[in-house]
Scaffold this motif. Structure first.
Motif, PDB file in Angstrom:
ATOM      1  N   ALA A 201       0.797  -1.221   0.000  1.00  0.00           N
ATOM      2  CA  ALA A 201       0.000   0.000   0.000  1.00  0.00           C
ATOM      3  C   ALA A 201       0.832   1.275   0.000  1.00  0.00           C
ATOM      4  CB  ALA A 201      -0.959   0.001   1.194  1.00  0.00           C
ATOM      5  N   THR A 202       1.947   1.271   0.735  1.00  0.00           N
ATOM      6  CA  THR A 202       2.777   2.485   0.819  1.00  0.00           C
ATOM      7  C   THR A 202       4.240   2.136   0.592  1.00  0.00           C
ATOM      8  OG1 THR A 202       3.271   2.332   3.199  1.00  0.00           O
ATOM      9  CG2 THR A 202       1.183   3.389   2.569  1.00  0.00           C
ATOM     10  N   ALA A 203       5.035   3.170   0.452  1.00  0.00           N
ATOM     11  CA  ALA A 203       6.458   2.991   0.168  1.00  0.00           C
ATOM     12  C   ALA A 203       7.221   2.386   1.334  1.00  0.00           C
ATOM     13  CB  ALA A 203       7.086   4.330  -0.218  1.00  0.00           C
ATOM     14  N   VAL A 204       6.680   2.467   2.546  1.00  0.00           N
ATOM     15  CA  VAL A 204       7.384   1.921   3.716  1.00  0.00           C
ATOM     16  C   VAL A 204       6.644   0.727   4.306  1.00  0.00           C
ATOM     17  CG1 VAL A 204       8.452   4.128   4.289  1.00  0.00           C
ATOM     18  CG2 VAL A 204       6.230   3.551   5.289  1.00  0.00           C
TER      19      VAL A 204
ATOM     20  N   PHE B 283       4.992   6.022  -5.380  1.00  0.00           N
ATOM     21  CA  PHE B 283       4.811   4.598  -5.090  1.00  0.00           C
ATOM     22  C   PHE B 283       3.426   4.335  -4.526  1.00  0.00           C
ATOM     23  CE2 PHE B 283       4.917   0.648  -2.859  1.00  0.00           C
ATOM     24  CZ  PHE B 283       5.864  -0.136  -3.486  1.00  0.00           C
ATOM     25  N   THR B 284       3.007   5.167  -3.584  1.00  0.00           N
ATOM     26  CA  THR B 284       1.792   4.901  -2.840  1.00  0.00           C
ATOM     27  C   THR B 284       0.527   5.013  -3.692  1.00  0.00           C
ATOM     28  OG1 THR B 284       2.877   5.656  -0.809  1.00  0.00           O
ATOM     29  CG2 THR B 284       0.467   5.588  -0.790  1.00  0.00           C
ATOM     30  N   LYS B 285       0.525   5.907  -4.673  1.00  0.00           N
ATOM     31  CA  LYS B 285      -0.692   6.049  -5.481  1.00  0.00           C
ATOM     32  C   LYS B 285      -0.972   4.786  -6.304  1.00  0.00           C
ATOM     33  CE  LYS B 285       1.352   8.364  -9.537  1.00  0.00           C
ATOM     34  NZ  LYS B 285       1.364   9.611 -10.346  1.00  0.00           N
ATOM     35  N   TYR B 286       0.079   4.074  -6.665  1.00  0.00           N
ATOM     36  CA  TYR B 286      -0.111   2.781  -7.327  1.00  0.00           C
ATOM     37  C   TYR B 286      -0.326   1.668  -6.293  1.00  0.00           C
ATOM     38  CZ  TYR B 286       1.849   5.214 -11.379  1.00  0.00           C
ATOM     39  OH  TYR B 286       2.089   6.115 -12.410  1.00  0.00           O
TER      40      TYR B 286
END
Length: 430
Positions: free
Chosen positions: A376-379, A403-406
């Motif tokens: 869901a998120t980059a981290v 990253f997060t929007k995808y």
């Protein structure tokens, strides 16, 4: 009062990471420092506690594999694989992306997702450079494919290893119960990539023609070192797959492999250490300390306990809440400490293994939610953080929100399909 301050400090650090007002490494270190100043974290908590400290197994697994990749790079094997892959795909970007997604997912099921992206990312960068296309969509797709593929087996994703150790589930259990849905999710994911990255899947005919005329065998610069390094890598991979039998942590296997690779290469330290993502390792350290503070103050356990209290003995509702809640929380905090905290709660809720499929489904809900929610998120997952570090160091920075929007789209679709799978297999058709 202390708990409220810890949560506030964590949210503040997370906002800084998400907004990129300062570098994510600085934000993570500031967050970790805040936990120390609040008196929640000390040296013992941060460096020596398995529950709340830095996960050194993850750090040294990354370090060992980065060194092995650094040695392999000197042989020209990544250039060879890049040209080979581009030629087999006839230079078509979507075909290249599909090939790399499948390779990454399958490899992540056999190894672990962090090791896989460390090996595949250099090839991806070279393929894109040869074809003159932007590598960012490919790197994002690979990070997500590694998290999806890694969900299929016990060794594929670190949370699965934790779940297996707490529940008693075997390698075959994971394969039988999770591999079928992962195959479905992978097919759906390829289709999503076609839609999400369609604007980036263009190519230059002249560049493609130039690549088609290359002989990939000419890229190998040191065949002897290549053979020795591949032999060591093969032994490392065997060690990963048999670590539960050998009772040797994957991090130790990686460090032994790194030492052997350095010994047989006779390279200068500057050569093989060039591939080490030091900022990524430091970022992980800060992130582990921040999450550890949430664990120590009982925040994560409180959330998990609230979920179990709300569902009671309604097992389908419990599975639904676990898969959805795990996905949401794993997108915010790294899924490794999250699963380590939730596993005892799920063990109490599910009871002994083999009571019935519906009770056991809670473990599969935890695994799918944590593994897939990490997209869901980059981290949200270790592989995501590693990919961002590699991309930044090679001049192709990927922002948190890029990253997060995808990732939000992929996480929502895959978790929703997993929920349907859990319902059909363990409740509707049981």
């Amino acid at each position: 009062m202390t708990t409220a301050l810890v949560v506030t400090a964590f949210i503040a650090a997370y906002v800084l990471i998400a907004t990129e007002r300062i570098h994510r490494v600085a934000a993570a270190l500031w967050g970790a420092a805040a936990m120390v100043l609040l008196g929640v974290v000390d040296a013992k908590t941060a460096f020596f506690s398995e529950e709340t400290g830095v996960d050194w197994n993850v750090i040294f697994l990354l370090l060992g594999m980065m060194i092995i990749v650094g040695v392999l790079r000197q042989t020209g094997i990544f250039e060879y694989l890049a040209i080979w892959a581009a030629k087999r795909a006839r230079g078509k970007p979507f075909a290249v992306m599909t090939m790399l997604i499948v390779i990454t997912a399958v490899a992540s099921a056999l190894l672990d997702n962090v090791t896989t992206v460390l090996l595949v990312a250099p090839v991806t960068l070279l393929v894109c450079d040869r074809l003159g296309i932007k590598p960012v969509p490919f790197l994002i797709a690979e990070a997500m494919a590694s998290n999806i593929g890694g969900a299929a087996t016990l060794v594929g994703d670190p949370p699965n290893i934790i779940i297996a150790s707490r529940s008693g589930l075997t390698f075959n259990d994971f394969l039988v119960h999770l591999a079928p849905v992962v195959v479905i999710l992978l097919v759906v994911f390829v289709g999503l990539c076609r839609v999400m990255f369609r604007s980036a899947l263009t190519y230059d005919e002249a560049r493609v023609q130039a690549v088609m005329e290359l002989d990939e065998r000419e890229a190998i610069e040191d065949r002897g070192l290549l053979l020795r390094s591949l032999g060591i890598l093969a032994l490392v991979l065997v060690g990963f797959m048999t670590h539960s039998v050998l009772h040797v942590e994957p991090s130790v296997v990686a460090l032994l492999g790194a030492g052997a690779a350095v010994a047989v290469s006779r390279l200068e330290p500057s050569d093989y250490l060039a591939e080490v993502e030091w900022p990524t390792l430091v970022f992980f350290g800060g992130l582990f300390v921040m999450v550890g503070a949430l664990v120590k103050t009982g925040v994560v356990e409180h959330i998990g306990q609230s979920l179990t209290d709300a569902v009671g003995d309604r097992l389908f509702l419990a599975s639904s809440v676990v898969v959805a809640g795990s996905a949401v929380l794993s997108g915010v905090v790294d899924n490794i400490p999250y699963v380590a905290t939730m596993a005892p709660i799920i063990k109490d809720l599910a009871g002994p293994l083999g009571v019935d499929a519906q009770h056991d489904s809670l473990w599969w809900a935890l695994a799918l939610g944590a593994d897939l929610g990490g997209n869901a998120t980059a981290v949200g997952a270790s592989a995501n953080v590693v990919i961002l570090g590699i991309a930044a160091r090679n001049g192709h920075p990927i922002s948190f929100w890029t990253f997060t929007k995808y990732g939000l789209v992929v996480a929502f679709v895959t978790v929703a399909l997993s929920w349907v799978y859990l319902w059909l297999r363990y409740f509707a058709l049981a």
